[in-house]
Scaffold this active site. Structure first.
Site, PDB file in Angstrom:
ATOM      1  N   GLU A  72       0.814  -1.218   0.000  1.00 23.92           N
ATOM      2  CA  GLU A  72       0.000   0.000   0.000  1.00 23.92           C
ATOM      3  C   GLU A  72       0.844   1.263   0.000  1.00 23.92           C
ATOM      4  O   GLU A  72       0.439   2.309  -0.517  1.00 23.92           O
ATOM      5  CB  GLU A  72      -0.949   0.007   1.208  1.00 23.92           C
ATOM      6  CG  GLU A  72      -0.347   0.390   2.542  1.00 23.92           C
ATOM      7  CD  GLU A  72       0.606  -0.640   3.135  1.00 23.92           C
ATOM      8  OE1 GLU A  72       1.411  -0.259   3.997  1.00 23.92           O
ATOM      9  OE2 GLU A  72       0.525  -1.816   2.731  1.00 23.92           O
ATOM     10  N   ASP A  73       2.062   1.174   0.550  1.00 19.43           N
ATOM     11  CA  ASP A  73       2.937   2.348   0.594  1.00 19.43           C
ATOM     12  C   ASP A  73       3.303   2.830  -0.809  1.00 19.43           C
ATOM     13  O   ASP A  73       3.301   4.033  -1.082  1.00 19.43           O
ATOM     14  CB  ASP A  73       4.196   2.054   1.412  1.00 19.43           C
ATOM     15  CG  ASP A  73       4.833   0.706   1.085  1.00 19.43           C
ATOM     16  OD1 ASP A  73       4.398   0.059   0.102  1.00 19.43           O
ATOM     17  OD2 ASP A  73       5.759   0.299   1.802  1.00 19.43           O
ATOM     18  N   TYR A  74       3.601   1.897  -1.706  1.00 19.23           N
ATOM     19  CA  TYR A  74       3.951   2.265  -3.085  1.00 19.23           C
ATOM     20  C   TYR A  74       2.783   2.972  -3.771  1.00 19.23           C
ATOM     21  O   TYR A  74       2.962   4.005  -4.432  1.00 19.23           O
ATOM     22  CB  TYR A  74       4.344   1.012  -3.867  1.00 19.23           C
ATOM     23  CG  TYR A  74       4.581   1.261  -5.339  1.00 19.23           C
ATOM     24  CD1 TYR A  74       5.820   1.681  -5.802  1.00 19.23           C
ATOM     25  CD2 TYR A  74       3.546   1.080  -6.267  1.00 19.23           C
ATOM     26  CE1 TYR A  74       6.037   1.917  -7.159  1.00 19.23           C
ATOM     27  CE2 TYR A  74       3.751   1.318  -7.622  1.00 19.23           C
ATOM     28  CZ  TYR A  74       4.992   1.736  -8.058  1.00 19.23           C
ATOM     29  OH  TYR A  74       5.194   1.976  -9.401  1.00 19.23           O
TER      30      TYR A  74
END
Length: 397
Positions: free
Chosen positions: A235-237
């Site tokens: 999810e960070d990307y």
């Protein structure tokens, strides 16, 4: 008359160009690290005027460093922030640690959220959803449980959040712990990982990691809220990609993310790196080709052949010089990332550096062997583009 093989010459020129390009990555990383990392806070800032921050702390399980890691967040020198502890199960032992810290620091605005909210396949986002929805500040910091935070680290992150910056992340590094596995973590994150991470950030390439990430909540809401990103494991990307597509800049903080998990070993490190490699290649398939040729031994072998073919130089000598210079530049880089003397000897660095360079090729090969991922005790099937589906084990009676 000798026939000229133009195809082989062209290949050698391409390989030599790739070899030269890898050295530019080294120089950029060293220069950017020296300029960016460990910068002192401005003396003229009015800290009371800084905006409030809601800190999301997803917790699962307990290790021997958890109490100390969480306590650093109760001691932040920041005027207005809240701690939102998100725990999936009320029987989780981390709940007792949080309660004891809240009792010890009653003046810190801290709350606990139990149970989460199932909005997708990503267990971390499911865990954080109730805390995210209750956040009262416009800035959200997602911070993993295995991190410890410097007293002025949050101030540093907020100051990097300029008007045109939507997301600030801390570059992963490792706190000092006992034993050679701890040294291996520092060596990997301070050399190979730092080199690519800093260079990517310098060029504005998406390299954000979600272990310590400060974001503008209104931008996340425009995309459908945090639940929109629960369809991905990385999810960070995709959070960072959203900010970039909307015209915001993504910047790295001046202080590194101090990973300080109490559970660490070399196999544990390699399992983490294998999982990250799987996620990277699923989101950016071109890395299947480019990542191996960015490795010291591989690019050194190819570069030595190309220069031997093009210029008639002795390949073995070129290879040994290549290894030596690469090693020295990595040593300079990790000292910059550390911000001072290394907490281990030069001999330990040599051994750790060699072991890292040799074994990381195995990490890359392992990442292509199986597309499934084990994370937080659950298995997921990874699809191209970064989406995942959970694999449920069939039960027999």
């Amino acid at each position: 008359m000798e026939t000229i093989d133009y195809t082989l010459i062209g290949l050698a020129i391409v390989v030599f160009s790739a070899w030269c390009f890898n050295w530019t990555i080294h120089i950029i990383a060293l220069s950017y690290a020296k300029w960016k990392l460990h910068r002192k806070l401005p003396s003229n800032i009015v800290i009371e005027e800084l905006p409030g921050v809601s800190i999301l702390k997803p917790l699962v399980g307990v290790d021997q460093n958890l109490f100390g890691n969480l306590e650093t967040f109760f001691n932040l020198k920041y005027p207005q922030y809240e701690l939102l502890f998100c725990i999936q199960d009320e029987m989780d032992a981390s709940f007792m640690i949080v309660q004891s810290l809240m009792k010890k620091y009653p003046n810190v605005d801290a709350k606990v959220f139990i149970g989460g909210k199932p909005v997708g396949v990503n267990p971390k986002i499911n865990n954080m959803m109730t805390g995210y929805e209750a956040a009262k500040h416009d800035l959200i910091l997602v911070s993993d449980s295995g991190l410890k935070m410097g007293e002025d680290a949050l101030t540093d992150m907020v100051l990097n959040l300029k008007e045109n910056v939507g997301l600030v992340h801390q570059m992963p590094y490792a706190a000092q712990r006992k034993g050679f596995p701890s040294h291996m973590e520092k060596i990997f994150f301070g050399t190979q990982h730092a080199k690519m991470y800093l260079t990517a950030n310098f060029y504005g390439i998406n390299c954000a990691t979600g272990m310590s990430c400060l974001m503008r909540k209104n931008v996340i809401e425009e995309e459908g809220g945090l639940q929109h990103f629960a369809q991905y494991l990385a999810e960070d990307y995709f959070l960072a990609e959203t900010f970039l597509k909307k015209g915001w800049k993504v910047r790295v903080s001046c202080q590194t993310a101090q990973q300080n998990s109490g559970q660490y070993s070399i196999p544990h490190l390699h399992n983490r790196l294998t999982r990250w490699a799987k996620l990277r290649t699923a989101m950016c398939p071109s890395l299947i080709f480019f990542e191996p040729i960015s490795q010291c031994l591989v690019v050194g072998t190819l570069g030595s052949w190309s220069m031997s073919f093009l210029f008639g130089w002795t390949a073995s000598v070129i290879f040994l010089v290549h290894i030596l210079v690469w090693f020295l530049l990595d040593y300079i880089l990790i000292k910059i990332v550390e911000g001072g003397p290394l907490p281990f000897s030069k001999f330990e660095f040599v051994v750790g550096w060699l072991l890292n360079e040799v074994t990381y090729l195995g990490v890359i090969m392992r990442s292509h062997y199986d597309s499934s991922i084990m994370w937080r005790g659950r298995r997921f099937k990874l699809r191209w583009g970064g989406k995942v589906e959970e694999l449920h084990t069939k039960q027999t009676v």
